[in-house]
Design a protein around this motif. Structure first.
Motif, PDB file in Angstrom:
ATOM      1  N   ILE A   1     149.246 -77.782 -70.103  1.00 26.42           N
ATOM      2  CA  ILE A   1     149.276 -76.608 -70.978  1.00 26.42           C
ATOM      3  C   ILE A   1     147.910 -75.936 -70.934  1.00 26.42           C
ATOM      4  O   ILE A   1     146.894 -76.546 -71.297  1.00 26.42           O
ATOM      5  N   ILE A   2     147.917 -74.693 -70.468  1.00 30.37           N
ATOM      6  CA  ILE A   2     146.660 -73.952 -70.364  1.00 30.37           C
ATOM      7  C   ILE A   2     146.506 -73.065 -71.591  1.00 30.37           C
ATOM      8  O   ILE A   2     147.362 -72.226 -71.888  1.00 30.37           O
ATOM      9  N   GLN A   3     145.429 -73.291 -72.307  1.00 31.45           N
ATOM     10  CA  GLN A   3     145.062 -72.424 -73.424  1.00 31.45           C
ATOM     11  C   GLN A   3     143.858 -71.590 -73.001  1.00 31.45           C
ATOM     12  O   GLN A   3     143.177 -71.922 -72.025  1.00 31.45           O
ATOM     13  N   PHE A   4     143.597 -70.536 -73.755  1.00 28.67           N
ATOM     14  CA  PHE A   4     142.569 -69.586 -73.309  1.00 28.67           C
ATOM     15  C   PHE A   4     141.545 -69.321 -74.401  1.00 28.67           C
ATOM     16  O   PHE A   4     141.886 -69.202 -75.588  1.00 28.67           O
ATOM     17  N   ASP A   5     140.322 -69.256 -73.957  1.00 25.56           N
ATOM     18  CA  ASP A   5     139.216 -68.838 -74.815  1.00 25.56           C
ATOM     19  C   ASP A   5     138.718 -67.503 -74.252  1.00 25.56           C
ATOM     20  O   ASP A   5     138.102 -67.457 -73.182  1.00 25.56           O
ATOM     21  N   ILE A   6     139.030 -66.425 -74.957  1.00 21.12           N
ATOM     22  CA  ILE A   6     138.737 -65.074 -74.455  1.00 21.12           C
ATOM     23  C   ILE A   6     137.320 -64.669 -74.873  1.00 21.12           C
ATOM     24  O   ILE A   6     136.977 -64.710 -76.059  1.00 21.12           O
ATOM     25  N   ARG A   7     136.531 -64.296 -73.895  1.00 22.03           N
ATOM     26  CA  ARG A   7     135.161 -63.844 -74.169  1.00 22.03           C
ATOM     27  C   ARG A   7     135.152 -62.318 -74.323  1.00 22.03           C
ATOM     28  O   ARG A   7     135.512 -61.591 -73.396  1.00 22.03           O
ATOM     29  N   PHE A   8     134.762 -61.870 -75.478  1.00 23.95           N
ATOM     30  CA  PHE A   8     134.653 -60.435 -75.737  1.00 23.95           C
ATOM     31  C   PHE A   8     133.249 -59.961 -75.374  1.00 23.95           C
ATOM     32  O   PHE A   8     132.270 -60.709 -75.540  1.00 23.95           O
ATOM     33  N   PRO A   9     133.114 -58.733 -74.889  1.00 25.11           N
ATOM     34  CA  PRO A   9     131.772 -58.215 -74.562  1.00 25.11           C
ATOM     35  C   PRO A   9     130.928 -58.077 -75.826  1.00 25.11           C
ATOM     36  O   PRO A   9     131.435 -57.755 -76.905  1.00 25.11           O
ATOM     37  N   GLU A  10     129.662 -58.362 -75.691  1.00 26.23           N
ATOM     38  CA  GLU A  10     128.743 -58.239 -76.829  1.00 26.23           C
ATOM     39  C   GLU A  10     128.250 -56.801 -77.008  1.00 26.23           C
ATOM     40  O   GLU A  10     127.791 -56.442 -78.101  1.00 26.23           O
ATOM     41  N   HIS A  11     128.363 -55.991 -75.948  1.00 24.49           N
ATOM     42  CA  HIS A  11     127.863 -54.615 -76.049  1.00 24.49           C
ATOM     43  C   HIS A  11     128.646 -53.733 -75.077  1.00 24.49           C
ATOM     44  O   HIS A  11     128.977 -54.148 -73.966  1.00 24.49           O
ATOM     45  N   LEU A  12     128.975 -52.503 -75.501  1.00 24.25           N
ATOM     46  CA  LEU A  12     129.644 -51.514 -74.653  1.00 24.25           C
ATOM     47  C   LEU A  12     128.883 -50.192 -74.743  1.00 24.25           C
ATOM     48  O   LEU A  12     128.478 -49.766 -75.826  1.00 24.25           O
TER      49      LEU A  12
END
Length: 316
Positions: free
Chosen positions: A291-302
């Motif tokens: 079972i693959i779970q995901f840890d999504i990395r959000f950008p710190e700056h745009l």
């Protein structure tokens, strides 16, 4: 001057094993605190137990007869004792009830010989029975830490235990090591118990305890086990979560899996890869799921420009 163990048991220095046992049997029952309510009874009961503990052991008795209580408890200089010098010194374990139980047997051996009112029971066999029914010590439990690889493939573990064993004379004991072999089966889970019957300490009038090893899983750097399934957490950035990606996974048996993910990955999303989990204990040819779970990395700056592009793409 040290105490005279022979006087404590009310016997002569020429007394043999049978005389020592008879004396202990008689005095232990006479001064046991459950029957004897005199204030001095507990102390006398302890003295009797210590005297029997020394005189019933051939090595301790020989040391005591030659060097007295001081030599027994303080240790014998090597120039007197030679290679077999009692250099460690004797210490009574301090539990007269333990000596009583080991001699007579039973969790409450005193109850076998006296009524609740303190009257002696007539067994019909010429008095008290002496050493009675053997009682087994409670199990000794130890943790057995295994890696997921150990539990996936199976293995053999050699465990060294140290225990007290009775010598051939039936009176003395010694500390010895023993190697126990554990055949770990593929698919075993945490909490599995492996029992080695009667491998605990030996002693007079007791049945050695069973030794039980309980499987504990070591933490794994890539996987977490959930029953027969394996959980893998993939770290991906937000862009790949929205547009698709391929997850590369190094399995327990050193294969490389490339798992395509074409769905939009949200925080509660998981992907199941059938048949890539742990081997089943009931059938080693079958496996649970990955079972693959995901840890999504959000950008710190745009930048303002990237924000504008995202608004057009996501809010259109």
């Amino acid at each position: 001057m040290g105490q005279d163990y022979y006087s404590v048991l009310e016997i002569t220095h020429s007394a043999g094993d049978t005389d020592i046992k008879k004396a202990y049997r008689k005095l232990a029952l006479k001064f046991h605190p459950l029957k004897n309510k005199e204030p001095a009874a507990p102390h006398r009961f302890r003295q009797i137990a210590e005297a029997y503990d020394v005189l019933s052991d051939h090595r301790k008795k020989a040391t005591y007869d030659k060097f007295g209580e001081e030599g027994l408890k303080g240790g014998i200089p090597s120039e007197f004792g030679g290679e077999d010098a009692w250099t460690g010194g004797y210490v009574f374990h301090g539990n007269p009830e333990r000596t009583f139980r080991e001699f007579f047997g039973g969790d409450n051996p005193f109850a076998d010989f006296f009524t609740p009112e303190g009257r002696e029971v007539n067994t019909g066999f010429g008095g008290l029975r002496g050493r009675g029914v053997k009682v087994q010590d409670p199990p000794v439990e130890r943790d057995l830490y295994l890696s997921l690889e150990d539990l996936f493939f199976g293995c053999t573990k050699k465990i060294k235990i140290t225990r007290r064993v009775m010598n051939e004379d039936g009176h003395t004991s010694s500390i010895r090591d023993k190697i126990l072999s554990i055949d770990v089966h593929p698919g075993w889970s945490q909490g599995t118990k492996i029992t080695f019957p009667k491998e605990g300490d030996q002693g007079p009038n007791i049945i050695p305890a069973d030794i039980i090893f309980i499987v504990k899983e070591k933490p794994h750097p890539r996987f977490k086990r959930q029953g027969d399934d394996l959980i893998y957490t993939a770290n991906i950035d937000l862009g790949r979560a929205l547009t698709g990606c391929t997850v590369e996974i190094n399995t327990l048996d050193e294969r490389i899996l490339n798992i395509p993910v074409n769905d939009i990955v949200h925080p509660k999303y998981s992907k199941v890869v059938p048949g890539e989990g742990m081997r089943l204990a009931t059938d080693h040819n079958l496996k649970g799921d990955l079972i693959i779970q995901f840890d999504i990395r959000f950008p710190e700056h745009l930048t303002p420009h990237k924000k504008q592009l995202l608004r057009k793409a996501l809010l259109a």
